[in-house]
Design a protein around this motif. Structure first.
Motif, PDB file in Angstrom:
ATOM      1  N   UNK A  62     -18.865   1.941  29.542  1.00 27.23           N
ATOM      2  CA  UNK A  62     -18.553   2.737  28.344  1.00 27.23           C
ATOM      3  C   UNK A  62     -18.006   1.825  27.244  1.00 27.23           C
ATOM      4  N   UNK A  63     -18.451   2.032  26.031  1.00 28.95           N
ATOM      5  CA  UNK A  63     -18.024   1.169  24.930  1.00 28.95           C
ATOM      6  C   UNK A  63     -16.510   1.213  24.749  1.00 28.95           C
ATOM      7  N   UNK A  64     -15.905   2.370  25.015  1.00 35.56           N
ATOM      8  CA  UNK A  64     -14.451   2.502  24.821  1.00 35.56           C
ATOM      9  C   UNK A  64     -13.658   1.577  25.751  1.00 35.56           C
ATOM     10  N   UNK A  65     -14.281   1.129  26.859  1.00 33.20           N
ATOM     11  CA  UNK A  65     -13.596   0.187  27.753  1.00 33.20           C
ATOM     12  C   UNK A  65     -13.438  -1.190  27.122  1.00 33.20           C
ATOM     13  N   UNK A  66     -14.157  -1.394  26.005  1.00 32.07           N
ATOM     14  CA  UNK A  66     -14.110  -2.700  25.339  1.00 32.07           C
ATOM     15  C   UNK A  66     -13.173  -2.695  24.140  1.00 32.07           C
TER      16      UNK A  66
END
Length: 306
Positions: A185-189
């Motif tokens: 998930x992009x939010x993990x970055x």
């Protein structure tokens, strides 16, 4: 003297007979005889000797025949060249590409198909960022351009959407997520240092920023030492990733570019960015070569997407 008179003369010379030449030309014999006599009067030489069963060339006629054939051949070639140019089968085409576009099979496939179908068109390719390509299109330095931006507000350009390519994340091979098997998930970055390709206003930069904001975070844009860094070219982007300076979102086709120290991982479809690939031309450009190329790219895009 007109070109048709040269054709009359060559036909008579090759047939050796005015009546047969008239049949070949679709004319009556008397008018053809009059045309040949008129040519001889204009040139003030005798082109043919009249014989009981036809005609034969004089020395002057033989000299004139060689040049007449050359003139007709050159004119036929010029006319055919003009027809080819009008059909877009002959001419020159300067194609702009971003450094990431050629990695998607659509770009080399469509260029190769066009070249094979139109071998008399001279192709040149120039690499530059999408915003630079738009400026070169407007300055008539490019004829068409594969761009990674929608070129919003460019009323003078005709932008043909080709595809929206999912992006992946390029990670240093020492990164904790480098061995991740599931899409990330992009939010993990959100806490990562991002390396953005190109300046603001270019397609991949804007797509990455928009996706990050959609995932709930806003990476800072700054110079080296800040949380987000800018790279002028995709090779420098991946080199910075390999050096452990950060991560970067790149088109999935970039996975064809292997670089030591770089690992590509899929992003979760729920919030991953997409890299546009469009074809831009000048709206006012009526070039048949350009129109033919655009049609070839559209056909190739349908095959790729389909």
């Amino acid at each position: 003297m007109e070109l048709r008179h040269l054709r009359y003369f060559v036909a008579v010379a090759e047939e050796g007979h005015i009546t047969r030449a008239a049949e070949r030309l679709g004319l009556q014999q008397p008018p053809l005889s009059l045309q040949i006599k008129a040519m001889e009067r204009e040139l003030d030489v005798l082109l043919f000797r009249r014989k009981a069963r036809g005609v034969e060339l004089t020395d002057a006629g033989r000299a004139f025949l060689e040049q007449a054939r050359m003139t007709l051949t050159q004119m036929d070639r010029a006319m055919e060249n003009a027809r080819r140019a009008a059909r877009g089968e002959q001419g020159r085409l300067c194609i702009g590409v971003t450094s990431t576009a050629p990695f998607h099979p659509l770009v080399p496939r469509s260029v190769r198909a066009f070249r094979d179908a139109n071998p008399m068109v001279v192709l040149t390719l120039e690499e530059c960022l999408s915003n630079e390509q738009i400026g070169r299109l407007r300055g008539n330095q490019l004829d068409v351009a594969f761009i990674r931006t929608a070129a919003a507000g460019a009323e003078d350009l005709l932008v043909t959407p080709l595809l929206a390519e999912p992006m992946v994340v390029a990670l240093p091979d020492t990164h904790a997520l480098a061995r991740a098997e599931a899409p990330i998930p992009l939010r993990r970055l959100a806490q990562e240092s991002f390396i953005l390709y190109g300046p603001p206003g270019t397609g991949m930069y804007d797509a990455t920023i928009a996706a990050c904001r959609g995932a709930g975070f806003d990476p800072l844009v700054g110079s080296i030492g800040a949380s987000t860094q800018l790279a002028p070219r995709i090779t420098s982007t991946l080199s910075m990733v390999a050096a452990g300076l950060g991560i970067s979102c790149v088109p999935s086709s970039l996975q064809r570019m292997t670089m030591e120290g770089v690992i590509y991982r899929a992003l979760d479809p729920s919030d991953r960015p997409h890299a546009l690939l469009n074809l831009a031309t000048r709206r006012s450009d009526g070039s048949a070569v350009v129109q033919r190329f655009v049609a070839a790219v559209r056909r190739a895009a349908r095959d790729v997407v389909g």
